[in-house]
Scaffold this motif. Structure first.
Motif, mmCIF file in Angstrom:
data_model
loop_
_atom_site.group_PDB
_atom_site.id
_atom_site.type_symbol
_atom_site.label_atom_id
_atom_site.label_comp_id
_atom_site.label_asym_id
_atom_site.label_seq_id
_atom_site.Cartn_x
_atom_site.Cartn_y
_atom_site.Cartn_z
ATOM 1 N N LYS A 113 0.824 -1.219 0.000
ATOM 2 C CA LYS A 113 0.000 0.000 0.000
ATOM 3 C C LYS A 113 0.855 1.265 0.000
ATOM 4 O O LYS A 113 0.630 2.166 -0.816
ATOM 5 N N ARG A 124 -1.767 -2.948 -8.786
ATOM 6 C CA ARG A 124 -2.887 -2.803 -7.839
ATOM 7 C C ARG A 124 -3.859 -3.979 -7.968
ATOM 8 O O ARG A 124 -4.337 -4.522 -6.956
ATOM 9 N N THR A 151 -4.660 -6.603 -4.868
ATOM 10 C CA THR A 151 -5.996 -6.840 -4.317
ATOM 11 C C THR A 151 -6.487 -8.264 -4.588
ATOM 12 O O THR A 151 -7.183 -8.846 -3.759
#
Length: 354
Positions: free
Chosen positions: A99, A284, A288
């Protein structure tokens, strides 16, 4: 509702990780290219520094060099993450860093876009820098015996020959300055005395230009003295005839040279930015999709990946609320400190018994 939600199985996650690993290494080479362009631009600006004003900034080439170094570092690190993501045990150590890393990637991509825009917008500042620098350089053209300026004549002559230009804005700029050194003037001559006396500043001004202003492709021998005197040359009219001097000023020539160079660099950097954005989006999705695996012990199970956990509108609202909460928290802390100070500042009453 999540933004750009995609379903993944193990095969898709592996393909995404492998593709991102390859793209990251391509991005490392793109970073080397950006670094090389910044270095090249810096060298080119240094080469003409004598005819640029001292306020000329190397912000753009320095930014390109920095972005190139950061691109190599960021993408090399991302390539390692993508490689380790194929092994759940190795990927576990990178999870806490993903993150913050993606947040840094966002900042990095914003900076790359800003630098690309600067490449297109630098023309204005470069114009004023060249105008003042060339004006000063032409003033020092005659100072061939002055330490620190003796090279200026050669610099200006080579510049006019290389870029096929004359003067700052045009050949008439040479009429307004004394470009012939006093050591080559015969002060006993009446013509020289008259020219010097006719000038308020006592300069020797002529309607002539240095030899480097001559166009060698002209069929007529170069007319570099008495350029505006029609009677001094046979079959000559300086107002109608095509002069055998370079018409274009050196400011315009250099400005076009650097502007074309920086526009090309800006286009390349925009392509690099688009590539970096696609790598960031892919990373990303990989992050995820790996985090949303329901059963970590079963790596073959399906999972979902997304760019934003909520919609763009909800994410924006959530960010605003977090900022408001942070502001209120700071106010409460400040108020608490003030109250404590007020309580601490109370003077206890002292009762005296007579």
């Amino acid at each position: 509702m999540a933004l750009l939600k995609v379903k993944f199985n193990q095969k898709k996650r592996v393909k995404l990780a492998q593709g991102l690993w390859l793209m990251n290494w391509f991005s490392v080479f793109a970073g080397i290219l950006v670094f090389s362009m910044g270095l090249f631009l810096k060298i080119e600006l240094r080469k003409r520094s004598e005819v640029m004003d001292n306020s000329e900034s190397h912000f753009v080439p320095n930014s390109l060099i920095l972005m190139g170094i950061l691109s190599c570092a960021f993408n090399g690190f991302a390539g390692k993450i993508c490689y380790d993501s194929l092994d759940p045990a190795k990927f576990a150590k990178w999870k806490p860093l993903l993150k913050p890393y993606l947040a840094l990637c966002c900042v990095f991509n914003i900076l790359i876009f800003f630098v690309a825009l600067m490449c297109f917008l630098m023309r204005g500042s470069l114009d004023s820098t060249l105008a003042q620098g060339l004006k000063n350089g032409m003033k020092f053209y005659r100072d061939t015996d002055t330490p620190g300026r003796c090279f200026m004549k050669k610099t200006i002559d080579m510049l006019q020959i290389e870029f096929k230009c004359c003067g700052n804005n045009g050949y008439k700029d040479w009429f307004e300055i004394q470009w012939i050194s006093n050591r080559y003037l015969d002060f006993s001559s009446k013509e020289v005395k008259d020219r010097i006396k006719s000038n308020v500043d006592g300069r020797y001004l002529v309607d002539g230009v240095p030899f480097s202003c001559c166009n060698p492709s002209s069929p007529r021998p170069c007319i570099q003295y008495q350029v505006t005197n029609n009677s001094a040359h046979y079959s000559y009219d300086y107002q109608t005839e095509e002069l055998n001097l370079w018409r274009r000023g050196c400011r315009e020539a250099l400005l076009n040279y650097y502007s074309n160079m920086m526009s090309s660099m800006g286009a390349v950097i925009l392509l690099v930015w688009l590539f970096e954005m696609s790598v960031m989006v892919g990373l990303r999705l990989l992050h995820t999709s790996l985090e949303s695996i329901a059963n970590p012990e079963d790596p073959e199970c399906e999972s979902e990946g997304w760019i934003l956990e909520n919609s763009l509108k909800d994410t924006f609202k959530s960010a605003l609320e977090d900022l408001k909460k942070l502001g209120k928290f700071n106010q409460v802390e400040a108020g608490g400190e003030g109250a404590e100070g007020a309580e601490g500042g109370k003077t206890p009453a002292i009762t005296t018994v007579s």
